[in-house]
Design an enzyme around this catalytic site. Sequence first.
Site, mmCIF file in Angstrom:
data_model
loop_
_atom_site.group_PDB
_atom_site.id
_atom_site.type_symbol
_atom_site.label_atom_id
_atom_site.label_comp_id
_atom_site.label_asym_id
_atom_site.label_seq_id
_atom_site.Cartn_x
_atom_site.Cartn_y
_atom_site.Cartn_z
ATOM 1 N N GLY A 16 -3.127 3.616 1.323
ATOM 2 C CA GLY A 16 -2.806 4.268 2.597
ATOM 3 C C GLY A 16 -1.838 3.490 3.461
ATOM 4 O O GLY A 16 -1.775 3.709 4.670
ATOM 5 N N SER A 17 -1.045 2.598 2.874
ATOM 6 C CA SER A 17 -0.089 1.834 3.703
ATOM 7 C C SER A 17 0.978 2.762 4.284
ATOM 8 O O SER A 17 1.392 2.600 5.434
ATOM 9 C CB SER A 17 0.549 0.706 2.895
ATOM 10 O OG SER A 17 1.468 1.211 1.950
ATOM 11 N N ASN A 18 1.399 3.759 3.516
ATOM 12 C CA ASN A 18 2.367 4.724 4.063
ATOM 13 C C ASN A 18 1.710 5.571 5.150
ATOM 14 O O ASN A 18 2.320 5.853 6.177
ATOM 15 C CB ASN A 18 2.919 5.620 2.955
ATOM 16 C CG ASN A 18 4.034 4.952 2.184
ATOM 17 O OD1 ASN A 18 5.159 4.900 2.636
ATOM 18 N ND2 ASN A 18 3.705 4.414 1.034
ATOM 19 N N LEU A 89 -2.431 11.630 -5.912
ATOM 20 C CA LEU A 89 -2.219 11.637 -7.364
ATOM 21 C C LEU A 89 -2.554 12.957 -8.042
ATOM 22 O O LEU A 89 -2.389 13.090 -9.242
ATOM 23 C CB LEU A 89 -3.017 10.487 -8.003
ATOM 24 C CG LEU A 89 -2.535 9.091 -7.559
ATOM 25 C CD1 LEU A 89 -3.306 7.999 -8.286
ATOM 26 C CD2 LEU A 89 -1.032 8.925 -7.811
ATOM 27 N N ASN A 106 6.865 14.837 -0.409
ATOM 28 C CA ASN A 106 6.257 13.744 -1.164
ATOM 29 C C ASN A 106 7.225 12.579 -1.213
ATOM 30 O O ASN A 106 8.436 12.744 -1.061
ATOM 31 C CB ASN A 106 5.951 14.219 -2.597
ATOM 32 C CG ASN A 106 5.295 13.124 -3.436
ATOM 33 O OD1 ASN A 106 4.384 12.442 -2.992
ATOM 34 N ND2 ASN A 106 5.795 12.949 -4.655
ATOM 35 N N HIS A 108 8.266 9.316 -3.719
ATOM 36 C CA HIS A 108 8.087 8.789 -5.076
ATOM 37 C C HIS A 108 8.776 7.429 -5.148
ATOM 38 O O HIS A 108 9.922 7.286 -4.670
ATOM 39 C CB HIS A 108 8.674 9.770 -6.102
ATOM 40 C CG HIS A 108 8.462 9.344 -7.508
ATOM 41 N ND1 HIS A 108 7.232 9.438 -8.130
ATOM 42 C CD2 HIS A 108 9.297 8.773 -8.414
ATOM 43 C CE1 HIS A 108 7.330 8.947 -9.363
ATOM 44 N NE2 HIS A 108 8.575 8.547 -9.557
ATOM 45 N N ASP A 149 6.873 15.820 -8.967
ATOM 46 C CA ASP A 149 8.108 15.072 -8.636
ATOM 47 C C ASP A 149 9.368 15.883 -8.939
ATOM 48 O O ASP A 149 10.329 15.360 -9.491
ATOM 49 C CB ASP A 149 8.165 13.767 -9.462
ATOM 50 C CG ASP A 149 6.952 12.901 -9.206
ATOM 51 O OD1 ASP A 149 6.510 12.219 -10.150
ATOM 52 O OD2 ASP A 149 6.452 12.934 -8.071
ATOM 53 N N GLU A 178 9.871 2.324 1.593
ATOM 54 C CA GLU A 178 9.009 3.459 1.961
ATOM 55 C C GLU A 178 8.635 3.386 3.438
ATOM 56 O O GLU A 178 8.766 4.351 4.181
ATOM 57 C CB GLU A 178 7.741 3.450 1.105
ATOM 58 C CG GLU A 178 8.014 3.725 -0.351
ATOM 59 C CD GLU A 178 6.794 3.555 -1.215
ATOM 60 O OE1 GLU A 178 5.818 2.906 -0.827
ATOM 61 O OE2 GLU A 178 6.823 4.139 -2.319
HETATM 62 C C1 GRF Z 1 3.634 4.635 -2.839
HETATM 63 O O1 GRF Z 1 4.274 3.750 -3.737
HETATM 64 C C2 GRF Z 1 4.267 5.993 -2.959
HETATM 65 O O2 GRF Z 1 5.637 5.957 -3.294
HETATM 66 C C3 GRF Z 1 3.512 6.591 -4.109
HETATM 67 O O3 GRF Z 1 2.182 6.123 -3.967
HETATM 68 C C4 GRF Z 1 2.197 4.885 -3.259
HETATM 69 C C5 GRF Z 1 1.285 5.007 -2.068
HETATM 70 O O4 GRF Z 1 1.049 3.746 -1.562
HETATM 71 N N1 GRF Z 1 3.596 8.025 -4.084
HETATM 72 P P1 GRF Z 1 0.097 3.638 -0.238
HETATM 73 O O5 GRF Z 1 -1.252 4.191 -0.602
HETATM 74 O O6 GRF Z 1 0.765 4.445 0.840
HETATM 75 O O7 GRF Z 1 0.075 2.173 0.068
#
Ligand code: GRF
Length: 196
Positions: A16-18, A89, A106, A108, A149, A178
Amino acid sequence: MTSKPVHIAIFASGAGSNARRIIEYFKEDPGVEISLVVCNKPGAGVLQVASDHHIPAVLIERDRFFKGDGYLPDLEKHRVDLLVLAGFLWKVPEKIIQAYPGKIINIHPALLPAYGGKGMYGHYVHEAVLANREPLSGITIHYVDEHYDHGDTIFQATCRIEENDTVESLSQKIQQLEHAHYPEVIAGIIKKQKPR
Ligand code: GRF
């Protein structure tokens, strides 16, 4: 008269870092509300991120997601306008894609169309890129359609790959891209889609 905020649902399966970056980026923006976190993995870090930021989270189950109502009632209840996948996923079922045309994006961790598709996620992507001695890698932000994708590309950013790069070092470089770009690209999409 201020127009109603755009409501975002973040779909994630992992750390969940994004999701955290996106939540923090829009925290002070009255025009955007992160209304829901949707997760398919009990105990995933993104659930803690949601809890830390007092954002409702729904833990989804395979049968209902793919064969049932796709949790559309939950999305409607939270007035979701835009679905942001950030390390989610599972493939998005047709039912959701039809309910949110042009409203699902999304990210990627590679330069699609290369290194995409079923099974190409996380370290598998970086391993394949390094194994092929690519000079560059990067990120792709794209609309989601019924294939993995595969939807129209919205944005790409690249990073150089050095001789001594490893899966770990490349994954760090990608994650920096990202975190730097996903929130801004989302803000740009919202701006474009807002009624005048
Ligand atoms: C990221 O690398 C994103 O590109 C991919 O899944 C990962 C998610 O990372 N789709 P996080 O859970 O947001 O850290």
